[in-house]
Motif scaffolding. Structure first.
Motif, short mmCIF file in Angstrom:
data_model
loop_
_atom_site.label_atom_id
_atom_site.label_comp_id
_atom_site.label_asym_id
_atom_site.label_seq_id
_atom_site.Cartn_x
_atom_site.Cartn_y
_atom_site.Cartn_z
N SER A 168 0.83 -1.21 0.00
CA SER A 168 0.00 0.00 0.00
C SER A 168 0.86 1.25 0.00
O SER A 168 0.61 2.20 -0.75
CB SER A 168 -0.93 -0.01 1.22
OG SER A 168 -1.64 1.21 1.32
N TRP A 169 1.88 1.25 0.83
CA TRP A 169 2.80 2.40 0.94
C TRP A 169 3.50 2.67 -0.38
O TRP A 169 3.50 3.81 -0.87
CB TRP A 169 3.81 2.09 2.06
CG TRP A 169 4.95 3.01 2.22
CD1 TRP A 169 4.91 4.30 2.69
CD2 TRP A 169 6.33 2.72 1.97
NE1 TRP A 169 6.19 4.82 2.75
CE2 TRP A 169 7.07 3.87 2.31
CE3 TRP A 169 7.01 1.61 1.50
CZ2 TRP A 169 8.46 3.93 2.19
CZ3 TRP A 169 8.38 1.65 1.38
CH2 TRP A 169 9.10 2.80 1.72
N SER A 170 4.07 1.64 -1.00
CA SER A 170 4.82 1.86 -2.24
C SER A 170 3.88 2.21 -3.40
O SER A 170 4.25 2.98 -4.29
CB SER A 170 5.65 0.62 -2.59
OG SER A 170 4.82 -0.49 -2.90
N THR A 171 2.65 1.67 -3.38
CA THR A 171 1.69 2.02 -4.43
C THR A 171 1.33 3.50 -4.36
O THR A 171 1.25 4.19 -5.39
CB THR A 171 0.42 1.16 -4.31
OG1 THR A 171 0.77 -0.22 -4.47
CG2 THR A 171 -0.60 1.54 -5.37
N LYS A 172 1.10 4.01 -3.18
CA LYS A 172 0.78 5.43 -3.00
C LYS A 172 1.96 6.30 -3.45
O LYS A 172 1.78 7.33 -4.13
CB LYS A 172 0.45 5.72 -1.54
CG LYS A 172 -0.83 5.06 -1.03
CD LYS A 172 -0.98 5.25 0.47
CE LYS A 172 -2.16 4.50 1.05
NZ LYS A 172 -3.44 5.08 0.66
N LEU A 173 3.17 5.89 -3.11
CA LEU A 173 4.35 6.66 -3.53
C LEU A 173 4.51 6.60 -5.05
O LEU A 173 4.87 7.61 -5.68
CB LEU A 173 5.60 6.12 -2.85
CG LEU A 173 5.71 6.35 -1.33
CD1 LEU A 173 6.96 5.69 -0.78
CD2 LEU A 173 5.73 7.85 -1.01
N ARG A 174 4.25 5.44 -5.63
CA ARG A 174 4.36 5.32 -7.09
C ARG A 174 3.38 6.27 -7.79
O ARG A 174 3.74 6.94 -8.77
CB ARG A 174 4.08 3.88 -7.52
CG ARG A 174 4.29 3.64 -9.02
CD ARG A 174 3.60 2.38 -9.46
NE ARG A 174 2.16 2.53 -9.45
CZ ARG A 174 1.30 1.54 -9.23
NH1 ARG A 174 1.73 0.32 -8.99
NH2 ARG A 174 0.00 1.77 -9.24
N GLU A 175 2.17 6.35 -7.28
CA GLU A 175 1.18 7.22 -7.90
C GLU A 175 1.58 8.69 -7.77
O GLU A 175 1.39 9.47 -8.71
CB GLU A 175 -0.19 6.96 -7.27
CG GLU A 175 -0.76 5.60 -7.63
CD GLU A 175 -2.02 5.25 -6.85
OE1 GLU A 175 -2.40 6.04 -5.95
OE2 GLU A 175 -2.63 4.20 -7.14
N ALA A 176 2.14 9.07 -6.63
CA ALA A 176 2.62 10.45 -6.47
C ALA A 176 3.79 10.72 -7.42
O ALA A 176 3.87 11.79 -8.03
CB ALA A 176 3.05 10.68 -5.02
N TRP A 177 4.68 9.75 -7.56
CA TRP A 177 5.83 9.88 -8.45
C TRP A 177 5.38 10.05 -9.90
O TRP A 177 5.87 10.94 -10.62
CB TRP A 177 6.72 8.64 -8.29
CG TRP A 177 7.85 8.50 -9.25
CD1 TRP A 177 9.02 9.21 -9.26
CD2 TRP A 177 7.93 7.56 -10.34
NE1 TRP A 177 9.84 8.76 -10.28
CE2 TRP A 177 9.20 7.75 -10.96
CE3 TRP A 177 7.08 6.59 -10.84
CZ2 TRP A 177 9.60 7.00 -12.06
CZ3 TRP A 177 7.49 5.84 -11.92
CH2 TRP A 177 8.73 6.05 -12.53
N GLN A 178 4.45 9.23 -10.31
CA GLN A 178 3.97 9.31 -11.69
C GLN A 178 3.25 10.62 -11.95
O GLN A 178 3.40 11.22 -13.03
CB GLN A 178 3.06 8.12 -11.99
CG GLN A 178 3.80 6.79 -12.07
CD GLN A 178 2.88 5.60 -12.24
OE1 GLN A 178 1.75 5.59 -11.72
NE2 GLN A 178 3.35 4.56 -12.93
N ALA A 179 2.47 11.11 -10.99
CA ALA A 179 1.77 12.38 -11.16
C ALA A 179 2.75 13.54 -11.30
O ALA A 179 2.57 14.44 -12.14
CB ALA A 179 0.81 12.62 -9.98
N LEU A 180 3.78 13.54 -10.49
CA LEU A 180 4.78 14.62 -10.55
C LEU A 180 5.56 14.58 -11.86
O LEU A 180 5.85 15.62 -12.46
CB LEU A 180 5.72 14.53 -9.36
CG LEU A 180 5.14 14.98 -8.01
CD1 LEU A 180 6.02 14.51 -6.86
CD2 LEU A 180 4.99 16.51 -7.98
#
Length: 737
Positions: A537-549
């Motif tokens: 869950s943690w890494s998925t949320k970070l991945r989504e933030a990374w992709q958005a940026l």
């Protein structure tokens, strides 16, 4: 620089190379002597560690090492915190050592009232069962093999140790029998639970120490910093900003390096700067809240200084902890932190940017622990015993860093290509080990069915193995092995070589099923966890933030915001990367300084401290305080991610599909020609062969970051490597202009 100047520079560089060669030969001889002394020291440490009253700090001081170095050699000396209540003493053993690799686990060293004798430390005779997998050294041409039937270890005599092997540090083993089984428990009263509070927000300012430009929420000013000492920075900054600003990020200028020419090592220059004179009323920070660390962190490039004035606290840190600012001014760097918070906020309701990406990453992870009553692990994830954590710290390395030099590769190569796995760790966080591991001895593994063996190797696991490289092997090494020196690793690659090491299940699988020829693996011991997804869950949320940026950085019309979003995406990567690293739980290191006595006499250092630098007026010291009682210590998670990432450097499925079959395409070093690999750096491969792997933008995909498709001189040193790395990136950037 034009081509003529470049050619002249190469000629001058060759002259330097020729001058260096005889010196390097002398250095090699000296390093061999040092290696023998290291081995001698390690043997003495293990002998002393068997003494019942031995403590890691006393041995560390005598050896000139840190506490964690001692624990790596003798895991039973891992510092134990005082229990929170009366508990029965736990039974633990002392780690034994598999000295030459082919033996089954040796008998544990007995506790005794005096240092052990040579006879008591002599390794046990080979006995027991070793489970063998993969090919023998004569069947390198065969394809990937299923696990073979186990054999008796006594039937396979130990290979004679070479001179090189004698200098190699030996990794610890789990003691045989009940002593070793006692390691497999959770630490009493210590679990990773979801916090019931929100971190306090700290005011931040951003300072270019070269120009004096300071930016904070209240505005922008240009300061006169003088020589940018600690005293001058604190005085100038707090003449402008309120005391609520508690973090000063240096974006450029690195003031801690200003006197580096006066010191032999960069770290000494940093320590001297941190411990310099202070303005009246200021002192080195002595205590903070539970989420704070007191004292300085001495790092050669990204140090942290902590001071206080009464109830006012402040830190001076390098923004390089988060990302390379790439020449951005303080206003753009501040904008990057704003964009970072905005990108994380939709995914983490209680997000607070803490001082470092590692602290931020662990805090964000803790808020993904199940909170719903009755959910699995809602009561928290158990923390492993000190012995298991010490074993993992000693036997589970981090990212692969290797420079491959002639004669393994040609003196001149036809090109230079850099490919990097972007946001790679996110691909390896979907499954991790949870709960207390199960011990899988050689006999237990041999008794499994073929399916059970395969399932065990594909599950979260960590194995002690004896490895034999196929004869005729001509590519890079696949598995890490202990090398001469403290906590260093290398990757054996010579056909027919046998060695003993520890490796994660991902790497063992890669060795058995690599696309060239299966390696022979013999299971000596292992740890096997239940499969869970504590990091998903943690890494998925970070991945989504990374992709958005990243998407915003591509499309934004304002150049400053474009750069800010790019830097913020790099910060998300650091949160993931260093957040995983913080699970490994490293020892706490503090530093300090003392004034020289009369006539320049060196004062007595605190117990357990070692001298790190000396100036005309002060000495600086460093003390390793060992492991804290940390509820978020999960080295098994970090070890699993690191192992999977190292395996993926060699062979991994990408997000691209084969048009003919629809199957994922493969990429990695083993899919490039033998002799073409020049270096590895964590998630990056450097090769002399053109790379055509398609980049799909997904975590773990390979992105081309540097390219020079013309002849180059093969780098032999780190300095030469980084010079070519910079040129390759510049050349690729120029192609896109």
């Amino acid at each position: 620089m034009d081509s003529k100047e470049f050619s002249t520079g190469l000629t001058e560089l060759r002259a330097v190379r020729d001058e260096l060669k005889p010196l390097e030969r002398e250095l090699t001889q000296l390093q061999a002597k040092i290696g023998k002394l290291h081995a001698n020291r390690a043997e003495k440490i293990r002998r002393l560690g068997a003494y019942t009253k031995a403590t890691s700090d006393r041995i560390a001081t005598a050896a000139g090492l840190s506490v964690i170095d001692i624990v790596a050699l003798v895991p039973s000396l891992a510092p134990q915190s005082a229990p929170e209540g009366p508990v029965k003493p736990s039974v633990t053993g002392t780690a034994t050592v598999d000295q030459l690799a082919p033996q089954a686990p040796a008998e544990p060293i007995k506790e005794m009232a005096a240092p052990p004798t040579a006879d008591e430390l002599r390794p046990a005779e080979p006995a027991g069962t070793v489970a063998r997998l993969g090919a023998t050294s004569t069947d390198a041409a065969s394809g990937p093999a299923a696990p073979a039937v186990s054999e008796q270890a006594a039937a396979a005599p130990a290979p004679a140790a070479t001179g090189a092997e004698e200098d190699v540090r030996v990794l610890p083993s789990i003691p045989d029998g009940a002593d070793g089984d006692a390691w497999f428990r959770a630490e009493p009263g210590l679990t990773s639970k979801r916090p019931n509070f929100k971190q306090a927000t700290r005011g931040m300012a951003f300072l270019d120490a070269a120009t004096g430009v300071l930016v904070w929420q209240g505005g922008t000013v240009r300061l006169d910093l003088g020589r940018a000492s600690v005293a001058e920075i604190l005085t100038a900054v707090y003449a402008q900003v309120p005391a609520t600003v508690e973090r000063i990020y240096v974006t450029a200028g690195d003031p801690w390096h200003q006197d580096s020419e006066r010191h032999e090592f960069l770290k000494d220059a940093v320590a001297a700067w941190l411990n310099g004179p202070l303005p009246e009323g200021w002192t080195v920070e002595s205590s903070r809240g539970k989420d704070r660390q007191a004292g300085h962190l001495v790092h050669p490039r990204n140090p942290v200084g902590r001071w206080q004035r009464g109830d006012q606290h402040t830190e001076i840190r390098s923004v390089g902890e988060w990302f390379d600012p790439e020449g951005a001014d303080p206003a753009t760097v501040r904008a990057a932190f704003v964009e970072l918070w905005k990108a994380l906020r939709p995914h983490f309701e209680d997000v607070v940017l803490m001082g470092s990406p590692s602290q931020t990453g662990r805090d964000l992870w803790s808020r993904t622990i199940p909170a719903k009553a009755g959910a699995k692990w809602a009561e928290g994830f158990p923390v492993m015993s000190q012995e298991i954590r010490g074993l993992l710290h000693a036997t589970a390395g981090q990212g692969r860093t290797e420079l491959i030099t002639p004669p393994r590769v040609p003196e001149r190569v036809p090109g230079w290509y850099e490919v990097d796995r972007t946001f790679a760790y996110a691909k390896h966080t979907w499954a991790s080990g949870v709960g207390v591991p199960k011990r899988i001895t050689a006999a237990a593994f041999a008794a499994m069915t073929e399916k059970e063996q395969n399932d065990a190797l594909f599950a979260p696991s960590h194995w002690q193995v004896r490895v034999t490289i196929p004869k005729g092997w001509s590519h890079v090494g696949l598995l890490p092995a202990p090398a001469p020196g403290e906590r260093s690793w290398h990757y054996p690659y010579e056909g027919g070589q046998t060695f003993t090491t520890w490796a994660g299940g991902a790497e063992v699988n890669l060795a058995l099923r690599n696309p060239i020829a299966p390696w022979r693996i013999e299971i000596l011991d292992g740890l096997l966890w239940e499969t869970g997804n504590p990091l998903k869950s943690w890494s998925t949320k970070l991945r989504e933030a990374w992709q958005a940026l990243r998407a915003t950085a591509e499309l934004h019309g304002d150049e400053q915001q474009k750069q800010a979003c790019h830097l913020a995406s790099r910060a998300v990567r650091s949160i993931l990367l260093y957040g995983i690293g913080t699970f490994a739980q490293r020892p706490r290191i503090t530093t300090g300084s003392l004034e020289l006595g009369g006539g320049g006499a060196v004062p007595d250092l605190p117990d357990g401290a070692r001298l790190t630098g000396i100036t005309d007026t002060h000495v600086t010291w460093e003390r390793n305080q060992g492991f804290a009682r940390d509820q978020y210590a999960h080295p098994e998670w970090a070890a699993g991610v690191w192992s999977a990432a190292r395996a993926a450097l060699l062979s991994v499925s990408t997000s691209s599909k084969d048009p003919a079959t629809g199957k994922p395409l493969k990429a990695g070093a083993l899919h490039l020609p033998p002799g073409s690999i020049l270096a590895f750096r964590t998630d990056a491969i450097y090769t002399s062969a053109p790379v055509s792997w398609e980049y799909g933008g997904e975590p773990g995909d390979y992105l081309l970051k540097g390219r020079m498709p013309w002849e180059q001189t093969t780098p032999r040193t780190d300095e030469e490597f980084y010079y070519l790395q910079g040129l390759g990136r510049q050349a690729l950037e120029a192609e896109g202009m």
